[in-house]
Design a protein around this motif. Structure first.
Motif, PDB file in Angstrom:
ATOM      1  N   LEU A 123     -27.418 -26.746   2.483  1.00 13.48           N
ATOM      2  CA  LEU A 123     -27.782 -27.571   3.778  1.00 13.48           C
ATOM      3  C   LEU A 123     -26.430 -27.995   4.057  1.00 13.48           C
ATOM      4  CD1 LEU A 123     -31.092 -29.131   3.226  1.00 13.48           C
ATOM      5  CD2 LEU A 123     -30.662 -26.978   4.652  1.00 13.48           C
ATOM      6  N   ASP A 124     -25.547 -28.666   3.263  1.00 12.21           N
ATOM      7  CA  ASP A 124     -24.421 -29.130   3.421  1.00 12.21           C
ATOM      8  C   ASP A 124     -23.518 -28.388   4.145  1.00 12.21           C
ATOM      9  OD1 ASP A 124     -25.133 -31.793   2.558  1.00 12.21           O
ATOM     10  OD2 ASP A 124     -23.956 -31.445   0.588  1.00 12.21           O
ATOM     11  N   ALA A 125     -23.290 -26.925   3.539  1.00 10.12           N
ATOM     12  CA  ALA A 125     -22.471 -25.984   4.032  1.00 10.12           C
ATOM     13  C   ALA A 125     -22.768 -25.519   5.478  1.00 10.12           C
ATOM     14  CB  ALA A 125     -22.576 -24.721   2.957  1.00 10.12           C
ATOM     15  N   ILE A 126     -24.104 -25.442   5.560  1.00 15.68           N
ATOM     16  CA  ILE A 126     -24.599 -24.988   7.044  1.00 15.68           C
ATOM     17  C   ILE A 126     -24.539 -26.135   7.795  1.00 15.68           C
ATOM     18  CG2 ILE A 126     -26.667 -24.709   8.382  1.00 15.68           C
ATOM     19  CD1 ILE A 126     -27.925 -23.183   5.967  1.00 15.68           C
ATOM     20  N   ALA A 127     -24.692 -27.205   7.586  1.00 18.76           N
ATOM     21  CA  ALA A 127     -24.009 -28.504   8.532  1.00 18.76           C
ATOM     22  C   ALA A 127     -22.669 -28.540   8.903  1.00 18.76           C
ATOM     23  CB  ALA A 127     -24.638 -29.694   7.804  1.00 18.76           C
ATOM     24  N   ALA A 128     -21.872 -28.195   7.797  1.00 17.68           N
ATOM     25  CA  ALA A 128     -20.175 -28.093   8.201  1.00 17.68           C
ATOM     26  C   ALA A 128     -20.002 -26.920   8.974  1.00 17.68           C
ATOM     27  CB  ALA A 128     -19.699 -27.852   6.857  1.00 17.68           C
ATOM     28  N   ARG A 129     -20.696 -25.882   9.194  1.00 14.27           N
ATOM     29  CA  ARG A 129     -20.700 -24.660  10.135  1.00 14.27           C
ATOM     30  C   ARG A 129     -21.179 -24.772  11.077  1.00 14.27           C
ATOM     31  NH1 ARG A 129     -19.354 -19.661   7.098  1.00 14.27           N
ATOM     32  NH2 ARG A 129     -20.621 -18.545   8.716  1.00 14.27           N
TER      33      ARG A 129
ATOM     34  N   VAL B  95     -30.082 -16.224  12.541  1.00 18.34           N
ATOM     35  CA  VAL B  95     -30.706 -15.357  11.552  1.00 18.34           C
ATOM     36  C   VAL B  95     -29.884 -15.180  10.232  1.00 18.34           C
ATOM     37  CG1 VAL B  95     -31.153 -12.907  11.602  1.00 18.34           C
ATOM     38  CG2 VAL B  95     -31.775 -13.937  13.556  1.00 18.34           C
ATOM     39  N   ARG B  96     -28.603 -14.856  10.463  1.00 18.60           N
ATOM     40  CA  ARG B  96     -27.902 -14.762   9.204  1.00 18.60           C
ATOM     41  C   ARG B  96     -28.066 -16.131   7.989  1.00 18.60           C
ATOM     42  NH1 ARG B  96     -21.803 -13.050  10.310  1.00 18.60           N
ATOM     43  NH2 ARG B  96     -21.956 -12.813   8.186  1.00 18.60           N
ATOM     44  N   HIS B  97     -28.012 -17.360   8.986  1.00 17.37           N
ATOM     45  CA  HIS B  97     -28.290 -18.469   8.074  1.00 17.37           C
ATOM     46  C   HIS B  97     -29.669 -18.763   7.655  1.00 17.37           C
ATOM     47  CE1 HIS B  97     -24.411 -19.620  10.015  1.00 17.37           C
ATOM     48  NE2 HIS B  97     -24.240 -20.487   9.125  1.00 17.37           N
ATOM     49  N   TYR B  98     -30.794 -18.073   8.387  1.00 22.78           N
ATOM     50  CA  TYR B  98     -32.231 -18.015   7.951  1.00 22.78           C
ATOM     51  C   TYR B  98     -32.220 -17.036   6.822  1.00 22.78           C
ATOM     52  CZ  TYR B  98     -36.618 -15.680   7.777  1.00 22.78           C
ATOM     53  OH  TYR B  98     -37.573 -14.651   7.246  1.00 22.78           O
ATOM     54  N   ARG B  99     -31.561 -16.077   6.671  1.00 21.67           N
ATOM     55  CA  ARG B  99     -31.718 -15.264   5.573  1.00 21.67           C
ATOM     56  C   ARG B  99     -31.135 -15.649   4.362  1.00 21.67           C
ATOM     57  NH1 ARG B  99     -33.016  -9.606   5.903  1.00 21.67           N
ATOM     58  NH2 ARG B  99     -32.758 -10.003   3.512  1.00 21.67           N
TER      59      ARG B  99
ATOM     60  N   ALA C  55     -29.627 -27.036  15.143  1.00 21.20           N
ATOM     61  CA  ALA C  55     -28.282 -27.323  14.738  1.00 21.20           C
ATOM     62  C   ALA C  55     -27.359 -26.792  15.793  1.00 21.20           C
ATOM     63  CB  ALA C  55     -28.324 -26.849  13.272  1.00 21.20           C
ATOM     64  N   GLY C  56     -27.854 -26.034  16.498  1.00 22.81           N
ATOM     65  CA  GLY C  56     -26.862 -25.529  17.531  1.00 22.81           C
ATOM     66  C   GLY C  56     -26.481 -24.102  17.371  1.00 22.81           C
ATOM     67  N   PHE C  57     -27.006 -23.046  16.508  1.00 26.11           N
ATOM     68  CA  PHE C  57     -26.796 -22.019  16.131  1.00 26.11           C
ATOM     69  C   PHE C  57     -27.375 -21.095  17.200  1.00 26.11           C
ATOM     70  CE2 PHE C  57     -26.200 -23.671  11.888  1.00 26.11           C
ATOM     71  CZ  PHE C  57     -25.001 -23.210  11.629  1.00 26.11           C
ATOM     72  N   PRO C  58     -26.807 -19.947  17.716  1.00 29.89           N
ATOM     73  CA  PRO C  58     -27.502 -19.160  18.472  1.00 29.89           C
ATOM     74  C   PRO C  58     -28.140 -18.203  17.786  1.00 29.89           C
ATOM     75  CG  PRO C  58     -24.981 -18.486  18.439  1.00 29.89           C
ATOM     76  CD  PRO C  58     -25.094 -19.862  17.812  1.00 29.89           C
ATOM     77  N   PRO C  59     -29.128 -17.294  18.259  1.00 30.14           N
ATOM     78  CA  PRO C  59     -30.049 -16.436  17.511  1.00 30.14           C
ATOM     79  C   PRO C  59     -29.349 -15.738  16.507  1.00 30.14           C
ATOM     80  CG  PRO C  59     -30.704 -16.521  19.784  1.00 30.14           C
ATOM     81  CD  PRO C  59     -29.306 -17.045  19.836  1.00 30.14           C
ATOM     82  N   GLU C  60     -28.308 -14.999  16.817  1.00 25.37           N
ATOM     83  CA  GLU C  60     -27.621 -14.061  15.647  1.00 25.37           C
ATOM     84  C   GLU C  60     -27.369 -14.426  14.570  1.00 25.37           C
ATOM     85  OE1 GLU C  60     -24.079 -10.718  15.308  1.00 25.37           O
ATOM     86  OE2 GLU C  60     -24.230 -11.763  17.427  1.00 25.37           O
TER      87      GLU C  60
END
Length: 243
Positions: free
Chosen positions: A225-231, A151-155, A143-148
């Motif tokens: 998932l909508d919120a994460i996709a928007a970010r 991890v926040r979205h994973y948690r 989705a384009g997120f760097p590791p840091e």
């Protein structure tokens, strides 16, 4: 630990009192017996003596594979994750990967609610859990997120799924009468609330009883998932329209 190998074959030359061969003990057989005990009787039944009796083995034999009860419980927790991963392959779309994975996780937890109440609050440090973590982080990386940030979205995602599953599993572990009383409250007590004191509850009362747990989970997961996709950074880098 619950390995991913096949069930152990019967040990040669080892028989029961009836003359039938028994399978030799393995971590997987012990974990499966433990899960059966939890399903049938709950956490109080989870003792090495009861597990040994279920397997037709001396309780001390269980200690050859697990240091203590907590070690065994972590193996059970990982076994549930392993079960949810059977036949699963990540999709081309990161959203679909996460949606399918979490639906699978929840389905397995709810099929073993008494075990899930214990398992969802633990960190197993075992192979199946590591596979889940790797898959989630890989999807978030897609989705384009760097590791840091991944991890926040994973948690947030995993804690949502675990908390929701634990709540539902705890509810399923209640006796049927208690569940019936709670469920009927939406069409009973809340439907009777006067509009003069609780106007918003009164207006929503016809709909409160219609929300089903399964549909509600899918709805909440879609919101996440909508919120994460928007970010997601990939969305921010979408090509701009000409002009």
């Amino acid at each position: 630990m619950a390995p991913t190998g096949k069930k152990a074959a019967p040990a040669k030359g080892r028989g029961s009192a009836a003359g039938r061969t028994r399978p030799s003990l393995s971590p997987r057989l012990i974990v499966e017996a433990c899960l059966e005990l939890l399903d049938a009787e709950g956490a109080d039944a989870l003792t090495f003596r009861r597990i040994g009796a279920r397997l037709g083995a001396d309780p001390t034999a269980v200690y050859r594979h697990f240091r203590n009860k907590d070690d065994l419980l972590l193996a059970v927790a990982d076994h549930l994750l392993e079960e949810s991963l059977e036949g699963f392959e990540p999709a081309a779309d990161w959203r679909e990967t996460l949606r399918t994975l979490f639906v699978r996780n929840r389905t397995v937890y709810l099929s073993h609610p008494r075990a899930a109440v214990l398992a969802t609050v633990r960190i197993t440090r075992r192979p199946a859990e590591m596979r889940v973590i790797e898959m989630v982080l890989a999807a978030l990386s897609d989705a384009g997120f760097p590791p840091e940030e991944a991890v926040r979205h994973y948690r947030a995602l995993v804690d949502f799924m675990l908390s929701w599953s634990c709540m539902e599993a705890t509810y399923l572990a209640l006796d049927p009468g208690t569940r019936h009383d709670d469920e009927s409250a939406w069409s009973g007590a809340y439907a009777a609330v006067p509009a003069g004191t609780h106007p918003h509850i009164a207006a929503a009362a016809p709909y409160l009883a219609s929300v089903e747990d399964d549909a509600n989970f899918h709805f909440a997961l879609a919101l996440m998932l909508d919120a994460i996709a928007a970010r997601a950074p990939t969305a921010a880098r979408a090509p701009e329209a000409d002009g």
